[in-house]
Scaffold this motif. Sequence first.
Motif, mmCIF file in Angstrom:
data_model
loop_
_atom_site.group_PDB
_atom_site.id
_atom_site.type_symbol
_atom_site.label_atom_id
_atom_site.label_comp_id
_atom_site.label_asym_id
_atom_site.label_seq_id
_atom_site.Cartn_x
_atom_site.Cartn_y
_atom_site.Cartn_z
ATOM 1 N N VAL A 188 4.921 9.163 -23.856
ATOM 2 C CA VAL A 188 4.552 10.434 -23.230
ATOM 3 C C VAL A 188 3.184 10.815 -23.786
ATOM 4 O O VAL A 188 2.972 10.789 -24.996
ATOM 5 C CB VAL A 188 5.580 11.544 -23.519
ATOM 6 C CG1 VAL A 188 5.090 12.889 -22.967
ATOM 7 C CG2 VAL A 188 6.941 11.175 -22.905
ATOM 8 N N HIS A 189 2.259 11.117 -22.873
ATOM 9 C CA HIS A 189 0.884 11.424 -23.304
ATOM 10 C C HIS A 189 0.304 12.558 -22.470
ATOM 11 O O HIS A 189 0.763 12.812 -21.350
ATOM 12 C CB HIS A 189 0.006 10.162 -23.183
ATOM 13 C CG HIS A 189 -0.169 9.671 -21.781
ATOM 14 N ND1 HIS A 189 -1.222 10.049 -20.982
ATOM 15 C CD2 HIS A 189 0.591 8.844 -21.013
ATOM 16 C CE1 HIS A 189 -1.102 9.463 -19.788
ATOM 17 N NE2 HIS A 189 -0.018 8.730 -19.784
ATOM 18 N N PHE A 190 -0.686 13.233 -23.033
ATOM 19 C CA PHE A 190 -1.440 14.219 -22.270
ATOM 20 C C PHE A 190 -2.257 13.485 -21.214
ATOM 21 O O PHE A 190 -2.779 12.387 -21.464
ATOM 22 C CB PHE A 190 -2.381 15.009 -23.182
ATOM 23 C CG PHE A 190 -1.683 16.055 -24.003
ATOM 24 C CD1 PHE A 190 -1.261 17.244 -23.418
ATOM 25 C CD2 PHE A 190 -1.445 15.851 -25.351
ATOM 26 C CE1 PHE A 190 -0.613 18.219 -24.168
ATOM 27 C CE2 PHE A 190 -0.803 16.826 -26.109
ATOM 28 C CZ PHE A 190 -0.376 18.009 -25.518
ATOM 29 N N VAL A 191 -2.361 14.086 -20.030
ATOM 30 C CA VAL A 191 -3.104 13.451 -18.943
ATOM 31 C C VAL A 191 -4.582 13.807 -19.062
ATOM 32 O O VAL A 191 -4.939 14.980 -19.211
ATOM 33 C CB VAL A 191 -2.550 13.894 -17.569
ATOM 34 C CG1 VAL A 191 -3.376 13.298 -16.430
ATOM 35 C CG2 VAL A 191 -1.086 13.478 -17.443
ATOM 36 N N LEU A 229 1.476 16.525 -18.849
ATOM 37 C CA LEU A 229 1.988 15.335 -19.526
ATOM 38 C C LEU A 229 2.351 14.275 -18.506
ATOM 39 O O LEU A 229 2.647 14.574 -17.353
ATOM 40 C CB LEU A 229 3.248 15.679 -20.327
ATOM 41 C CG LEU A 229 3.129 16.753 -21.408
ATOM 42 C CD1 LEU A 229 4.500 17.069 -22.003
ATOM 43 C CD2 LEU A 229 2.170 16.289 -22.502
ATOM 44 N N ASN A 230 2.360 13.018 -18.961
ATOM 45 C CA ASN A 230 2.825 11.901 -18.123
ATOM 46 C C ASN A 230 3.735 11.025 -18.969
ATOM 47 O O ASN A 230 3.571 10.941 -20.190
ATOM 48 C CB ASN A 230 1.629 11.067 -17.651
ATOM 49 C CG ASN A 230 2.039 9.882 -16.789
ATOM 50 O OD1 ASN A 230 2.889 10.014 -15.897
ATOM 51 N ND2 ASN A 230 1.462 8.716 -17.034
ATOM 52 N N ILE A 231 4.703 10.381 -18.308
ATOM 53 C CA ILE A 231 5.475 9.342 -18.999
ATOM 54 C C ILE A 231 5.125 8.005 -18.383
ATOM 55 O O ILE A 231 5.053 7.859 -17.153
ATOM 56 C CB ILE A 231 6.992 9.598 -18.997
ATOM 57 C CG1 ILE A 231 7.688 8.592 -19.925
ATOM 58 C CG2 ILE A 231 7.590 9.605 -17.586
ATOM 59 C CD1 ILE A 231 9.023 9.035 -20.454
ATOM 60 N N LEU A 253 1.786 2.374 -24.803
ATOM 61 C CA LEU A 253 0.333 2.513 -24.656
ATOM 62 C C LEU A 253 -0.324 2.420 -26.032
ATOM 63 O O LEU A 253 0.268 2.844 -27.009
ATOM 64 C CB LEU A 253 0.010 3.861 -23.981
ATOM 65 C CG LEU A 253 0.411 3.966 -22.505
ATOM 66 C CD1 LEU A 253 0.198 5.393 -21.991
ATOM 67 C CD2 LEU A 253 -0.374 2.978 -21.640
ATOM 68 N N PRO A 254 -1.535 1.850 -26.152
ATOM 69 C CA PRO A 254 -2.439 1.495 -25.057
ATOM 70 C C PRO A 254 -2.141 0.156 -24.369
ATOM 71 O O PRO A 254 -2.918 -0.269 -23.520
ATOM 72 C CB PRO A 254 -3.799 1.446 -25.759
ATOM 73 C CG PRO A 254 -3.479 1.026 -27.157
ATOM 74 C CD PRO A 254 -2.149 1.668 -27.468
ATOM 75 N N LYS A 255 -1.028 -0.489 -24.705
ATOM 76 C CA LYS A 255 -0.682 -1.731 -23.993
ATOM 77 C C LYS A 255 -0.225 -1.413 -22.568
ATOM 78 O O LYS A 255 0.501 -0.446 -22.356
ATOM 79 C CB LYS A 255 0.464 -2.451 -24.709
ATOM 80 C CG LYS A 255 0.028 -3.211 -25.954
ATOM 81 C CD LYS A 255 1.186 -3.964 -26.559
ATOM 82 C CE LYS A 255 0.837 -5.435 -26.715
ATOM 83 N NZ LYS A 255 1.891 -6.176 -27.418
ATOM 84 N N ASP A 303 -3.691 6.627 -17.616
ATOM 85 C CA ASP A 303 -2.809 6.201 -18.725
ATOM 86 C C ASP A 303 -3.533 6.144 -20.072
ATOM 87 O O ASP A 303 -3.271 5.261 -20.901
ATOM 88 C CB ASP A 303 -2.197 4.813 -18.415
ATOM 89 C CG ASP A 303 -1.335 4.840 -17.163
ATOM 90 O OD1 ASP A 303 -0.790 5.907 -16.831
ATOM 91 O OD2 ASP A 303 -1.205 3.789 -16.514
ATOM 92 N N SER A 304 -4.450 7.083 -20.296
ATOM 93 C CA SER A 304 -5.318 6.993 -21.474
ATOM 94 C C SER A 304 -5.322 8.214 -22.384
ATOM 95 O O SER A 304 -6.017 8.199 -23.389
ATOM 96 C CB SER A 304 -6.754 6.732 -21.030
ATOM 97 O OG SER A 304 -6.820 5.472 -20.409
ATOM 98 N N GLY A 305 -4.592 9.257 -22.074
ATOM 99 C CA GLY A 305 -4.700 10.472 -22.879
ATOM 100 C C GLY A 305 -3.995 10.372 -24.221
ATOM 101 O O GLY A 305 -3.219 9.436 -24.470
ATOM 102 N N PRO A 306 -4.258 11.339 -25.100
ATOM 103 C CA PRO A 306 -3.631 11.366 -26.422
ATOM 104 C C PRO A 306 -2.098 11.321 -26.341
ATOM 105 O O PRO A 306 -1.485 11.990 -25.508
ATOM 106 C CB PRO A 306 -4.106 12.704 -27.003
ATOM 107 C CG PRO A 306 -5.378 12.989 -26.303
ATOM 108 C CD PRO A 306 -5.232 12.427 -24.924
ATOM 109 N N ILE A 307 -1.527 10.529 -27.230
ATOM 110 C CA ILE A 307 -0.083 10.278 -27.206
ATOM 111 C C ILE A 307 0.680 11.401 -27.906
ATOM 112 O O ILE A 307 0.328 11.819 -29.004
ATOM 113 C CB ILE A 307 0.195 8.908 -27.858
ATOM 114 C CG1 ILE A 307 -0.331 7.794 -26.940
ATOM 115 C CG2 ILE A 307 1.693 8.723 -28.138
ATOM 116 C CD1 ILE A 307 -0.320 6.408 -27.562
#
Length: 195
Positions: A137-140, A106-108, A113-115, A145-149
């Motif tokens: 917070v989204h999957f990497v 995960l990433n914060i 996002l997607p903004k 910065d594009s994975g599923p939220i």
Amino acid sequence: TVRVAVLISGRGSNMASLVEAAREPDYPARIALVLSNKPGAGGLETASEAGIATAVVRLRDFPDRAECDAEIDRFLREHRIDLVCLAGFMRILTPGFVQAWEGRMLNIHPSLLPKYKGLDTHARALAAGDAEHGCTVHFVVPELDSGPIVAQSRVPILPGDDPDSLAARVLAAEHALYPQALAQVARGEVRLTEA
Ligand code: GAR
């Protein structure tokens, strides 16, 4: 319980919020390792004081990014890590590493996002005249910065805000959001699936 590694590059306030949350007896994960790409990261001290294993893996000590990421992977396996949380980790990971941990990392990110993928998100939200901002917070996935939220939190942009005041408001939201999102993933309530 699920064993989590937090990857940081600096202050580590999000890492500290995860450590704090994981102290609760019913929290479904524990922070087993804090790894930084910067030896001077303030978060390393916070983690050691909390009795958590720490590691430093610097890109410059390796011939290339793939070898550096292989070393990170070795640390994660040595500590029997189930889930990885990027928390202010300011180095782009190689696609091979990301694929190896896909669905388990995960990433914060400090924007809705997607903004505003990438850097300077607070200044960009202000310059755009947005009425609200926030964090995600989204999957990497390999694309930045594009994975599923997994989860988002919104904050208002107020008259007189500057990037610092807005960043502080977003950071407070991050500290609430990340522990909650990690818990959902650790409990298996949210999962990355094939498109
Ligand atoms: C946080 O605001 C996080 O969302 C951001 O860096 C800050 C780290 O603070 N991450 C990114 O910009 C990722 N591209 P922290 O070290 O105190 O958690």
